[in-house]
Design a protein around this motif. Structure first.
Motif, PDB file in Angstrom:
ATOM      1  N   ASN A 187      -5.363  53.690  53.026  1.00 42.42           N
ATOM      2  CA  ASN A 187      -5.918  54.553  54.068  1.00 42.42           C
ATOM      3  C   ASN A 187      -5.272  55.929  53.908  1.00 42.42           C
ATOM      4  OD1 ASN A 187      -6.854  55.780  56.379  1.00 42.42           O
ATOM      5  ND2 ASN A 187      -6.320  54.092  57.745  1.00 42.42           N
ATOM      6  N   PRO A 188      -5.851  56.800  53.077  1.00 40.58           N
ATOM      7  CA  PRO A 188      -5.205  58.078  52.781  1.00 40.58           C
ATOM      8  C   PRO A 188      -4.989  58.968  54.003  1.00 40.58           C
ATOM      9  CG  PRO A 188      -7.243  57.833  51.519  1.00 40.58           C
ATOM     10  CD  PRO A 188      -7.096  56.632  52.368  1.00 40.58           C
ATOM     11  N   LEU A 189      -5.919  58.931  54.954  1.00 39.83           N
ATOM     12  CA  LEU A 189      -5.736  59.758  56.146  1.00 39.83           C
ATOM     13  C   LEU A 189      -4.537  59.295  56.969  1.00 39.83           C
ATOM     14  CD1 LEU A 189      -6.838  62.170  57.618  1.00 39.83           C
ATOM     15  CD2 LEU A 189      -8.376  60.656  58.857  1.00 39.83           C
ATOM     16  N   LEU A 190      -4.338  57.987  57.042  1.00 39.54           N
ATOM     17  CA  LEU A 190      -3.167  57.456  57.738  1.00 39.54           C
ATOM     18  C   LEU A 190      -1.888  57.857  57.012  1.00 39.54           C
ATOM     19  CD1 LEU A 190      -2.054  55.714  60.047  1.00 39.54           C
ATOM     20  CD2 LEU A 190      -2.330  53.735  58.563  1.00 39.54           C
ATOM     21  N   LEU A 191      -1.914  57.795  55.702  1.00 41.49           N
ATOM     22  CA  LEU A 191      -0.750  58.196  54.908  1.00 41.49           C
ATOM     23  C   LEU A 191      -0.441  59.679  55.119  1.00 41.49           C
ATOM     24  CD1 LEU A 191       1.250  57.112  52.780  1.00 41.49           C
ATOM     25  CD2 LEU A 191      -0.375  57.803  51.037  1.00 41.49           C
ATOM     26  N   ILE A 192      -1.468  60.513  55.122  1.00 45.31           N
ATOM     27  CA  ILE A 192      -1.276  61.958  55.325  1.00 45.31           C
ATOM     28  C   ILE A 192      -0.760  62.235  56.736  1.00 45.31           C
ATOM     29  CG2 ILE A 192      -2.524  64.143  55.567  1.00 45.31           C
ATOM     30  CD1 ILE A 192      -4.314  63.151  53.227  1.00 45.31           C
ATOM     31  N   LEU A 240       0.870  60.207  58.833  1.00 48.15           N
ATOM     32  CA  LEU A 240       2.256  59.748  58.976  1.00 48.15           C
ATOM     33  C   LEU A 240       3.219  60.678  58.241  1.00 48.15           C
ATOM     34  CD1 LEU A 240       1.875  55.880  58.639  1.00 48.15           C
ATOM     35  CD2 LEU A 240       2.447  57.181  60.695  1.00 48.15           C
ATOM     36  N   GLY A 241       2.844  61.103  57.049  1.00 44.84           N
ATOM     37  CA  GLY A 241       3.673  62.060  56.301  1.00 44.84           C
ATOM     38  C   GLY A 241       3.819  63.376  57.040  1.00 44.84           C
ATOM     39  N   PHE A 242       2.723  63.846  57.649  1.00 45.61           N
ATOM     40  CA  PHE A 242       2.759  65.088  58.417  1.00 45.61           C
ATOM     41  C   PHE A 242       3.708  64.971  59.603  1.00 45.61           C
ATOM     42  CE2 PHE A 242       1.075  67.714  61.897  1.00 45.61           C
ATOM     43  CZ  PHE A 242       1.168  68.976  61.305  1.00 45.61           C
ATOM     44  N   LEU A 243       3.605  63.878  60.357  1.00 43.84           N
ATOM     45  CA  LEU A 243       4.461  63.705  61.532  1.00 43.84           C
ATOM     46  C   LEU A 243       5.931  63.519  61.153  1.00 43.84           C
ATOM     47  CD1 LEU A 243       2.158  61.513  63.762  1.00 43.84           C
ATOM     48  CD2 LEU A 243       2.970  63.814  64.265  1.00 43.84           C
ATOM     49  N   VAL A 244       6.204  62.637  60.196  1.00 43.22           N
ATOM     50  CA  VAL A 244       7.597  62.398  59.784  1.00 43.22           C
ATOM     51  C   VAL A 244       8.183  63.642  59.131  1.00 43.22           C
ATOM     52  CG1 VAL A 244       9.057  61.040  58.239  1.00 43.22           C
ATOM     53  CG2 VAL A 244       7.319  59.905  59.614  1.00 43.22           C
ATOM     54  N   VAL A 249       0.372  68.321  69.034  1.00 45.58           N
ATOM     55  CA  VAL A 249      -1.011  68.753  69.263  1.00 45.58           C
ATOM     56  C   VAL A 249      -1.842  68.586  67.991  1.00 45.58           C
ATOM     57  CG1 VAL A 249      -2.437  70.813  69.684  1.00 45.58           C
ATOM     58  CG2 VAL A 249      -0.528  70.265  71.196  1.00 45.58           C
ATOM     59  N   ILE A 250      -1.239  68.795  66.843  1.00 53.65           N
ATOM     60  CA  ILE A 250      -1.960  68.634  65.575  1.00 53.65           C
ATOM     61  C   ILE A 250      -1.848  67.198  65.061  1.00 53.65           C
ATOM     62  CG2 ILE A 250      -2.054  69.356  63.156  1.00 53.65           C
ATOM     63  CD1 ILE A 250      -0.918  72.085  64.153  1.00 53.65           C
ATOM     64  N   GLY A 251      -0.653  66.628  65.125  1.00 50.60           N
ATOM     65  CA  GLY A 251      -0.393  65.334  64.494  1.00 50.60           C
ATOM     66  C   GLY A 251      -0.982  64.136  65.196  1.00 50.60           C
ATOM     67  N   LEU A 252      -0.957  64.111  66.517  1.00 48.34           N
ATOM     68  CA  LEU A 252      -1.466  62.938  67.232  1.00 48.34           C
ATOM     69  C   LEU A 252      -2.985  62.770  67.107  1.00 48.34           C
ATOM     70  CD1 LEU A 252       0.829  62.706  70.357  1.00 48.34           C
ATOM     71  CD2 LEU A 252       0.913  61.417  68.230  1.00 48.34           C
ATOM     72  N   PRO A 253      -3.791  63.826  67.241  1.00 48.70           N
ATOM     73  CA  PRO A 253      -5.228  63.629  66.978  1.00 48.70           C
ATOM     74  C   PRO A 253      -5.508  63.231  65.527  1.00 48.70           C
ATOM     75  CG  PRO A 253      -4.900  65.635  68.220  1.00 48.70           C
ATOM     76  CD  PRO A 253      -3.545  65.149  67.809  1.00 48.70           C
ATOM     77  N   TRP A 286      -7.318  59.788  64.535  1.00 48.87           N
ATOM     78  CA  TRP A 286      -8.498  59.796  63.683  1.00 48.87           C
ATOM     79  C   TRP A 286      -8.304  58.873  62.477  1.00 48.87           C
ATOM     80  CZ3 TRP A 286     -10.426  64.052  59.988  1.00 48.87           C
ATOM     81  CH2 TRP A 286     -11.777  63.873  59.748  1.00 48.87           C
ATOM     82  N   ALA A 287      -7.070  58.650  62.076  1.00 49.56           N
ATOM     83  CA  ALA A 287      -6.758  57.776  60.927  1.00 49.56           C
ATOM     84  C   ALA A 287      -6.846  56.300  61.296  1.00 49.56           C
ATOM     85  CB  ALA A 287      -5.365  58.096  60.388  1.00 49.56           C
ATOM     86  N   SER A 288      -7.127  55.984  62.528  1.00 49.68           N
ATOM     87  CA  SER A 288      -7.316  54.628  63.065  1.00 49.68           C
ATOM     88  C   SER A 288      -6.149  53.681  62.780  1.00 49.68           C
ATOM     89  CB  SER A 288      -8.625  54.021  62.570  1.00 49.68           C
ATOM     90  OG  SER A 288      -8.618  53.858  61.179  1.00 49.68           O
ATOM     91  N   PRO A 289      -4.969  53.981  63.314  1.00 45.64           N
ATOM     92  CA  PRO A 289      -3.832  53.079  63.115  1.00 45.64           C
ATOM     93  C   PRO A 289      -3.989  51.761  63.859  1.00 45.64           C
ATOM     94  CG  PRO A 289      -3.242  54.792  64.663  1.00 45.64           C
ATOM     95  CD  PRO A 289      -4.608  55.138  64.127  1.00 45.64           C
ATOM     96  N   ILE A 290      -4.753  51.756  64.948  1.00 49.56           N
ATOM     97  CA  ILE A 290      -4.934  50.513  65.704  1.00 49.56           C
ATOM     98  C   ILE A 290      -5.754  49.522  64.886  1.00 49.56           C
ATOM     99  CG2 ILE A 290      -5.917  49.523  67.813  1.00 49.56           C
ATOM    100  CD1 ILE A 290      -5.170  52.189  69.186  1.00 49.56           C
ATOM    101  N   MET A 291      -6.810  50.015  64.231  1.00 44.53           N
ATOM    102  CA  MET A 291      -7.610  49.148  63.374  1.00 44.53           C
ATOM    103  C   MET A 291      -6.754  48.617  62.215  1.00 44.53           C
ATOM    104  SD  MET A 291     -10.948  49.943  61.050  1.00 44.53           S
ATOM    105  CE  MET A 291      -9.952  50.710  59.802  1.00 44.53           C
ATOM    106  N   THR A 292      -5.936  49.482  61.649  1.00 42.92           N
ATOM    107  CA  THR A 292      -5.050  49.066  60.563  1.00 42.92           C
ATOM    108  C   THR A 292      -4.060  48.017  61.044  1.00 42.92           C
ATOM    109  OG1 THR A 292      -5.264  51.252  59.563  1.00 42.92           O
ATOM    110  CG2 THR A 292      -3.424  49.895  58.832  1.00 42.92           C
ATOM    111  N   PHE A 293      -3.526  48.203  62.241  1.00 41.59           N
ATOM    112  CA  PHE A 293      -2.596  47.230  62.813  1.00 41.59           C
ATOM    113  C   PHE A 293      -3.263  45.872  63.000  1.00 41.59           C
ATOM    114  CE2 PHE A 293      -1.027  45.095  66.648  1.00 41.59           C
ATOM    115  CZ  PHE A 293       0.261  44.818  66.246  1.00 41.59           C
ATOM    116  N   PHE A 294      -4.465  45.863  63.568  1.00 39.97           N
ATOM    117  CA  PHE A 294      -5.152  44.591  63.787  1.00 39.97           C
ATOM    118  C   PHE A 294      -5.566  43.946  62.465  1.00 39.97           C
ATOM    119  CE2 PHE A 294      -5.725  46.076  68.220  1.00 39.97           C
ATOM    120  CZ  PHE A 294      -5.105  44.997  68.826  1.00 39.97           C
ATOM    121  N   TRP A 295      -5.925  44.760  61.467  1.00 41.90           N
ATOM    122  CA  TRP A 295      -6.207  44.202  60.149  1.00 41.90           C
ATOM    123  C   TRP A 295      -4.948  43.548  59.588  1.00 41.90           C
ATOM    124  CZ3 TRP A 295      -3.942  44.943  55.432  1.00 41.90           C
ATOM    125  CH2 TRP A 295      -4.561  44.311  54.364  1.00 41.90           C
ATOM    126  N   LEU A 296      -3.820  44.217  59.745  1.00 43.34           N
ATOM    127  CA  LEU A 296      -2.555  43.674  59.258  1.00 43.34           C
ATOM    128  C   LEU A 296      -2.210  42.363  59.964  1.00 43.34           C
ATOM    129  CD1 LEU A 296      -0.013  44.066  57.511  1.00 43.34           C
ATOM    130  CD2 LEU A 296       0.953  45.392  59.380  1.00 43.34           C
TER     131      LEU A 296
END
Length: 164
Positions: free
Chosen positions: A73-78, A80-84, A116-120, A124-134
């Motif tokens: 999930n490249p958007l999730l990776l980006i 998370l990288g942006f926030l961290v 303001v930038i990182g949370l939206p 949008w990267a759908s971490p909840i869907m990724t969590f439930f898939w996991l």
């Protein structure tokens, strides 16, 4: 300095408790011990025993699936990288308020902009869907393995040790 000592103690404790329970791949993937449980009761007993016995291996399975989920999930990776990376950059390069033109930029305003930038972006990267898939993928793999692998001879002695 004290925080570093706590982190190293936590890593040592994790290594002793969880990583010491990892079974060898030959034992974990022993195809000779695979059989279909005869009924639900036997499947439940196998799951109960195998989830304790192979807990370290199952932890590795979950970790590998989590890494796979983040990488695919490249958007999730980006995000998370942006926030961290943003947290690290703000803590390292902006500990004190600085003057930029007519404005004073503080750590609080930088964190606000990061959120303001990182949370939206993260939403949008759908971490909840990724969590439930996991959770779903891990559950299916672990429960299938645990129910189809016959416990070894040592499982008979585990009940004796529990009562002593």
């Amino acid at each position: 300095m004290e925080a570093v000592i706590r982190v190293t103690d936590a890593v040592k404790s994790f290594r002793q408790t969880k990583l010491s329970t990892i079974r060898s791949p030959a034992e974990f993937f022993d195809f000779q011990r695979i059989s279909r449980p005869t009924d639900f009761s036997q499947a439940t007993q196998r799951i109960s025993y195998n989830t304790r016995y192979y807990s370290g291996n199952y932890g590795l399975v979950v970790a590998c699936l989590a890494v796979y989920a983040v990488i695919t999930n490249p958007l999730l990776l980006i995000s998370l990288g942006f926030l961290v990376g943003g947290f690290a950059a703000i803590n390292k390069f902006a500990p004190e308020p600085m003057q930029v033109g007519d404005h004073v930029v503080t750590q609080k305003s930088l964190y606000t902009a990061l959120f303001v930038i990182g949370l939206p972006l993260l939403w949008w990267a759908s971490p909840i869907m990724t969590f439930f898939w996991l959770v779903g993928a891990s559950s299916v793999l672990i429960l299938t393995h645990a129910s189809f692998v016959e416990p070894g001879v040592e499982s008979e002695y585990a009940e004796v040790q529990d009562t002593v």
